[in-house]
Scaffold this motif. Structure first.
Motif, PDB file in Angstrom:
ATOM      1  N   TYR A   1      38.344  63.456  40.063  1.00 39.82           N
ATOM      2  CA  TYR A   1      39.983  63.079  39.600  1.00 39.82           C
ATOM      3  C   TYR A   1      40.617  62.240  40.046  1.00 39.82           C
ATOM      4  O   TYR A   1      39.904  61.112  40.614  1.00 39.82           O
ATOM      5  N   TRP A   2      41.323  62.071  38.685  1.00 39.61           N
ATOM      6  CA  TRP A   2      42.217  60.202  38.956  1.00 39.61           C
ATOM      7  C   TRP A   2      42.619  60.552  40.440  1.00 39.61           C
ATOM      8  O   TRP A   2      42.248  59.058  40.732  1.00 39.61           O
ATOM      9  N   SER A   3      42.964  61.247  41.062  1.00 35.91           N
ATOM     10  CA  SER A   3      43.828  61.277  42.718  1.00 35.91           C
ATOM     11  C   SER A   3      43.004  60.727  43.290  1.00 35.91           C
ATOM     12  O   SER A   3      42.703  59.371  43.904  1.00 35.91           O
ATOM     13  N   LEU A   4      41.377  60.680  43.369  1.00 36.49           N
ATOM     14  CA  LEU A   4      40.681  60.195  43.732  1.00 36.49           C
ATOM     15  C   LEU A   4      39.438  58.912  43.890  1.00 36.49           C
ATOM     16  O   LEU A   4      39.300  58.592  44.874  1.00 36.49           O
ATOM     17  N   LEU A   5      39.354  58.966  42.469  1.00 35.77           N
ATOM     18  CA  LEU A   5      39.025  57.092  42.402  1.00 35.77           C
ATOM     19  C   LEU A   5      40.201  56.286  42.430  1.00 35.77           C
ATOM     20  O   LEU A   5      40.573  55.356  43.305  1.00 35.77           O
ATOM     21  N   ASN A   6      41.476  56.939  42.431  1.00 35.68           N
ATOM     22  CA  ASN A   6      42.425  56.170  42.901  1.00 35.68           C
ATOM     23  C   ASN A   6      43.099  55.447  44.264  1.00 35.68           C
ATOM     24  O   ASN A   6      42.854  54.386  45.199  1.00 35.68           O
ATOM     25  N   ALA A   7      42.255  57.000  45.167  1.00 34.35           N
ATOM     26  CA  ALA A   7      42.301  56.511  46.156  1.00 34.35           C
ATOM     27  C   ALA A   7      41.388  55.876  46.818  1.00 34.35           C
ATOM     28  O   ALA A   7      41.202  55.095  48.713  1.00 34.35           O
ATOM     29  N   TRP A   8      39.976  55.087  46.105  1.00 33.07           N
ATOM     30  CA  TRP A   8      38.828  54.733  46.532  1.00 33.07           C
ATOM     31  C   TRP A   8      39.039  53.235  45.869  1.00 33.07           C
ATOM     32  O   TRP A   8      38.283  52.543  46.593  1.00 33.07           O
ATOM     33  N   LYS A   9      40.254  52.783  44.619  1.00 38.22           N
ATOM     34  CA  LYS A   9      40.192  51.419  44.306  1.00 38.22           C
ATOM     35  C   LYS A   9      40.059  50.437  45.218  1.00 38.22           C
ATOM     36  O   LYS A   9      39.020  49.651  44.604  1.00 38.22           O
ATOM     37  N   HIS A  10      40.192  50.719  46.680  1.00 35.77           N
ATOM     38  CA  HIS A  10      40.063  49.330  46.944  1.00 35.77           C
ATOM     39  C   HIS A  10      39.188  49.145  47.780  1.00 35.77           C
ATOM     40  O   HIS A  10      38.952  48.021  48.161  1.00 35.77           O
ATOM     41  N   HIS A  11      37.999  49.778  47.945  1.00 35.22           N
ATOM     42  CA  HIS A  11      36.805  49.692  48.170  1.00 35.22           C
ATOM     43  C   HIS A  11      36.012  49.054  47.434  1.00 35.22           C
ATOM     44  O   HIS A  11      35.315  49.305  46.588  1.00 35.22           O
ATOM     45  N   PRO A  12      35.907  48.454  48.761  1.00 32.74           N
ATOM     46  CA  PRO A  12      34.521  47.137  47.806  1.00 32.74           C
ATOM     47  C   PRO A  12      33.104  47.331  47.442  1.00 32.74           C
ATOM     48  O   PRO A  12      32.647  47.313  46.195  1.00 32.74           O
ATOM     49  N   ASN A  13      33.114  49.190  48.626  1.00 31.77           N
ATOM     50  CA  ASN A  13      31.598  49.619  48.119  1.00 31.77           C
ATOM     51  C   ASN A  13      32.460  50.961  47.019  1.00 31.77           C
ATOM     52  O   ASN A  13      31.499  51.917  47.606  1.00 31.77           O
TER      53      ASN A  13
END
Length: 342
Positions: free
Chosen positions: A115-127
């Motif tokens: 879900y976009w919400s999951l990808l958005n929540a992870w967007k700042h993770h370098p990995n």
């Protein structure tokens, strides 16, 4: 309210898809593609690393959808003598010879969505990409264990609501034992209600679970396998039935330390006891881990990743032809319906 995939998340997700396309030598991942041999091998290895028990079993690639088992189990004694003046020597075949139990790799789908919400929540993770890949690998690995221990049959269309333990996805190892080698399956005697039960406790045939396990080894496991690294894989309740009285007692510090040491080195009879996620409750499987296998037909790991904006998500369709195989049934004993009576 619709969720928008952020520019940062989209850039990272597109990079994730581009990496997959590059290693598989395809222009894009929207169209279904067969995973290339090298990445396929790496993915299978990653499954094994993602679940401890999968590290102990075999994950064999096979060329054909059906065929004879390939496990290197001896299965019998081989020593003998021959008077060659009277008769020729007769080599003893080793390995699996049960033509009635050939492997049969059929398609299993491991489809996931992001879900976009999951990808958005992870967007700042370098990995970001590693996290996304690890999440999928872990989910698939645990599902393989779930099928292996709980799968009963393969339905044309599985129903996760009706069968939350994936009972209808494929036959697993335990069901193979029930079907192919019922002589290696002990489920107790009728308790008068039509239900079979293995009763443990005073006044019963088996006073302890340890006694049950030792009886099972001597009566069911082929003699050549009894000293071959057998373990007792068990489900929820079996170990607690044995060790709870030891731990649920007020003790002085020395006794507490001794009790914890005993529990840390959990055994059933003379065998190491191993609790594995998703294994059925009140059940014990005696075997060696390398007697259990998952066969994967080479070239059948197929994947496709596309966006579904109407659902605010991306979907990652994955499928593979596989089968769950018991290499040597004489090296197994499945005990079910264990009931410890106080």
């Amino acid at each position: 309210m619709a969720v928008v995939l952020s520019a940062i998340a989209r850039t990272k997700f597109n990079s994730y898809k581009a990496d997959i396309a590059r290693v598989n030598q395809v222009e894009n991942v929207r169209d279904s593609f067969a995973v290339q041999p090298v990445p396929e091998q790496k993915i299978i290895a990653a499954y094994q690393q993602a679940a401890d028990f999968l590290k102990l079993i075999n994950m064999f690639p096979v060329d054909n959808a059906k065929g004879q088992k390939i496990g290197m189990q001896v299965g019998t004694t081989v020593a003998g003598t021959t008077d060659t003046r009277q008769t020729p020597r007769k080599p003893t075949p080793v390995g699996s010879l049960d033509l009635l139990d050939e492997y049969d790799c059929t398609q299993t789908n491991y489809d996931v969505s992001y879900y976009w919400s999951l990808l958005n929540a992870w967007k700042h993770h370098p990995n970001f990409k590693a996290m996304l890949q690890a999440m999928v690998i872990k989910a698939v690995a645990l599902d393989k264990l779930c099928i292996g221990f709980n799968g009963l049959y393969r339905a044309p269309t599985s129903d996760r609501v009706a069968n939350p333990l994936l009972q209808d996805v494929k036959k697993g190892w335990l069901q193979k034992i029930r079907d192919v080698a019922p002589e290696q399956h002990y489920e107790g005697i009728d308790d008068g209600t039509g239900e079979k039960v293995v009763k443990i406790g005073a006044g019963n045939e088996f006073k302890t679970i340890d006694g049950l396990v030792e009886y099972g080894i001597e009566e069911y496991i082929a003699e050549q396998h009894r000293d071959s690294g057998l373990i007792a894989i068990c489900g929820r309740g079996v170990l607690s039935d044995k060790y709870l009285p030891l731990l649920n007692t007020v003790q002085d510090p020395t006794e507490q330390l001794a009790a914890r040491t005993i529990y840390a080195n959990k055994q059933l009879g003379t065998l190491q006891a191993m609790h594995v996620p998703k294994f059925p409750a009140k059940t014990i499987l005696i075997t060696t881990p390398d007697n259990l296998s998952i066969y994967t037909q080479s070239g059948t790991l197929v994947r496709s990743i596309s966006e579904q904006p109407e659902w605010d998500r991306a979907v990652d369709f994955q499928s593979v032809n596989e089968d769950f195989v018991v290499e040597d049934y004489t090296k197994t004993l499945l005990i079910e319906n264990i009931e410890v009576q106080v």
